[in-house]
Design a protein around this motif. Structure first.
Motif, PDB file in Angstrom:
ATOM      1  N   TYR A 139      -0.180   9.353  -3.215  1.00 60.56           N
ATOM      2  CA  TYR A 139      -1.407   9.554  -4.001  1.00 60.56           C
ATOM      3  C   TYR A 139      -1.488  11.008  -4.485  1.00 60.56           C
ATOM      4  CZ  TYR A 139      -4.088   5.186  -3.448  1.00 60.56           C
ATOM      5  OH  TYR A 139      -4.565   3.899  -3.541  1.00 60.56           O
ATOM      6  N   SER A 197      -5.157   3.413  -8.278  1.00 63.31           N
ATOM      7  CA  SER A 197      -3.688   3.384  -8.312  1.00 63.31           C
ATOM      8  C   SER A 197      -3.184   1.951  -8.377  1.00 63.31           C
ATOM      9  CB  SER A 197      -3.146   4.054  -7.035  1.00 63.31           C
ATOM     10  OG  SER A 197      -1.885   3.529  -6.669  1.00 63.31           O
ATOM     11  N   HIS A 198      -2.376   1.673  -9.383  1.00 62.77           N
ATOM     12  CA  HIS A 198      -1.672   0.387  -9.474  1.00 62.77           C
ATOM     13  C   HIS A 198      -2.603  -0.822  -9.460  1.00 62.77           C
ATOM     14  CE1 HIS A 198       1.522   3.213  -8.442  1.00 62.77           C
ATOM     15  NE2 HIS A 198       2.288   2.392  -9.149  1.00 62.77           N
ATOM     16  N   PHE A 199      -3.703  -0.707 -10.167  1.00 62.16           N
ATOM     17  CA  PHE A 199      -4.514  -1.901 -10.446  1.00 62.16           C
ATOM     18  C   PHE A 199      -4.847  -1.932 -11.947  1.00 62.16           C
ATOM     19  CE2 PHE A 199      -8.760  -3.894 -10.848  1.00 62.16           C
ATOM     20  CZ  PHE A 199      -8.277  -5.197 -10.835  1.00 62.16           C
ATOM     21  N   GLY A 213      -9.858  -0.170  -5.649  1.00 53.05           N
ATOM     22  CA  GLY A 213      -8.666  -1.022  -5.505  1.00 53.05           C
ATOM     23  C   GLY A 213      -7.700  -0.383  -4.520  1.00 53.05           C
ATOM     24  N   GLY A 214      -8.250   0.252  -3.501  1.00 51.68           N
ATOM     25  CA  GLY A 214      -7.424   0.975  -2.520  1.00 51.68           C
ATOM     26  C   GLY A 214      -6.592   0.043  -1.653  1.00 51.68           C
ATOM     27  N   GLY A 215      -7.084  -1.186  -1.441  1.00 49.93           N
ATOM     28  CA  GLY A 215      -6.331  -2.205  -0.706  1.00 49.93           C
ATOM     29  C   GLY A 215      -5.751  -1.691   0.600  1.00 49.93           C
ATOM     30  N   ASP A 248     -12.507  -2.386  -2.244  1.00 45.72           N
ATOM     31  CA  ASP A 248     -11.524  -3.405  -2.658  1.00 45.72           C
ATOM     32  C   ASP A 248     -12.043  -4.774  -2.206  1.00 45.72           C
ATOM     33  OD1 ASP A 248      -8.091  -3.196  -3.105  1.00 45.72           O
ATOM     34  OD2 ASP A 248      -8.992  -5.111  -2.516  1.00 45.72           O
ATOM     35  N   GLU A 274     -15.663  -5.120  -6.148  1.00 46.64           N
ATOM     36  CA  GLU A 274     -14.728  -5.635  -7.145  1.00 46.64           C
ATOM     37  C   GLU A 274     -15.084  -5.076  -8.517  1.00 46.64           C
ATOM     38  OE1 GLU A 274     -13.182 -10.182  -7.996  1.00 46.64           O
ATOM     39  OE2 GLU A 274     -14.378  -9.697  -6.236  1.00 46.64           O
ATOM     40  N   LEU A 275     -14.144  -4.377  -9.124  1.00 47.10           N
ATOM     41  CA  LEU A 275     -14.357  -3.948 -10.499  1.00 47.10           C
ATOM     42  C   LEU A 275     -14.497  -5.201 -11.367  1.00 47.10           C
ATOM     43  CD1 LEU A 275     -11.768  -1.039 -10.624  1.00 47.10           C
ATOM     44  CD2 LEU A 275     -14.245  -0.807 -10.941  1.00 47.10           C
ATOM     45  N   GLY A 317       0.802  -1.223   0.000  1.00 44.92           N
ATOM     46  CA  GLY A 317       0.000   0.000   0.000  1.00 44.92           C
ATOM     47  C   GLY A 317       0.831   1.267   0.000  1.00 44.92           C
ATOM     48  N   ARG A 318       0.279   2.285  -0.615  1.00 43.61           N
ATOM     49  CA  ARG A 318       0.977   3.576  -0.711  1.00 43.61           C
ATOM     50  C   ARG A 318       0.403   4.604   0.261  1.00 43.61           C
ATOM     51  NH1 ARG A 318       0.895   0.692  -4.954  1.00 43.61           N
ATOM     52  NH2 ARG A 318       2.838   0.393  -6.084  1.00 43.61           N
TER      53      ARG A 318
END
Ligand SMILES: C[S@@+](CC[C@H](N)C(=O)[O-])C[C@H]1O[C@@H](n2cnc3c(N)ncnc32)[C@H](O)[C@@H]1O
Length: 228
Positions: A16, A144-146, A35-37, A56, A127-128, A10-11
């Protein structure tokens, strides 16, 4: 989703802000992180009084289960970053070990906030390519990053459906990066997806940002509803 297949990474909110060129006006918007995870974006922004929530599939799991998975995978991620070091710019992060420390800081902030945030409805299981929100519920949807990152695993059709869905729930969509994870090349899905979205009458733009870690990864995709 099986947790043993997930590699949590995670960031921070400060990352961000740079990846998505977030201005003070943007920060005041109603934001959803798709998709924030295990990113700490929602946790940090909420602590500063902003309106952000994250969606997510990983949020079906408990705090303890996610914490264990983070601890299991961190050493492996550091080793992988060491192996692929040449694909990244290290001027900001320093080294793979320092990067892992930053990622762990973000994930600790996420884990601390997660039980309260889940109870407050800020960590939503979803879920996308489908999102569990009404249309136009947000001003800004981030990813971000998905999307694009995993272009080898997800088809162009999946990307198009996901971006249309994000644009359904938010006035504006921003996706970073537009490069694939390991090759570092621009996703082959980008051009067809942009053409389709333009055909749908969205305003679509690839915009430079003041963030580059993956070499060449300093652009985000922006999709906006045309004002009538
Ligand atoms: C590499 S992580 C990025 C996390 C965060 N956005 C960040 O940049 O720190 C990718 C995330 O995508 C999530 N994911 C996987 N499949 C998804 C789907 N179909 N829809 C939304 N998110 C998904 C994973 O659970 C994971 O949290």
């Amino acid at each position: 989703m099986k947790l043993e297949k997930v590699v949590p990474w995670g960031r921070l909110a400060s990352e961000y802000e740079r990846m998505f060129s977030l201005t003070s006006e943007d920060r005041a918007k109603r934001i959803v992180d798709c998709g924030g995870g295990p990113s700490s974006f929602t946790a940090e922004m909420t602590a500063q009084g902003y309106s952000v929530l994250s969606c997510d599939p990983i949020y079906q799991f408990s705090q303890e289960a996610i914490r264990e998975r983070i601890e299991e995978t961190c050493t492996r991620m550091t080793a992988m970053n060491e192996e692929t070091k040449a694909q990244f710019r290290w001027d900001h992060y320093g080294s793979p070990v320092q990067l892992s420390q930053i990622r762990m800081r973000a994930m600790r902030l996420f884990l601390e906030d997660y039980p309260v945030g889940r109870a407050q409805g800020r960590y939503i299981i979803g879920e996308l390519p489908l999102l569990p929100f009404p249309s136009a519920h947000f001003d800004l949807a981030l990813c971000s990053h998905f999307l694009f990152t995993y272009s080898e695993q997800f088809t162009m059709e999946f990307h198009l459906q996901s971006l249309r869905e994000m644009a359904r729930v938010a006035h504006e969509v921003r996706v970073f990066p537009i490069l694939m994870a390991f090759s570092g090349e621009i996703s082959p899905h980008l051009a067809p997806v942009v053409a389709q979205l333009q055909n749908d009458h969205y305003q679509v733009e690839v915009r430079k940002v003041d963030y580059e870690f993956q070499i060449g990864g300093n652009e985000m995709l922006v999709i906006r509803h045309k004002s009538v």
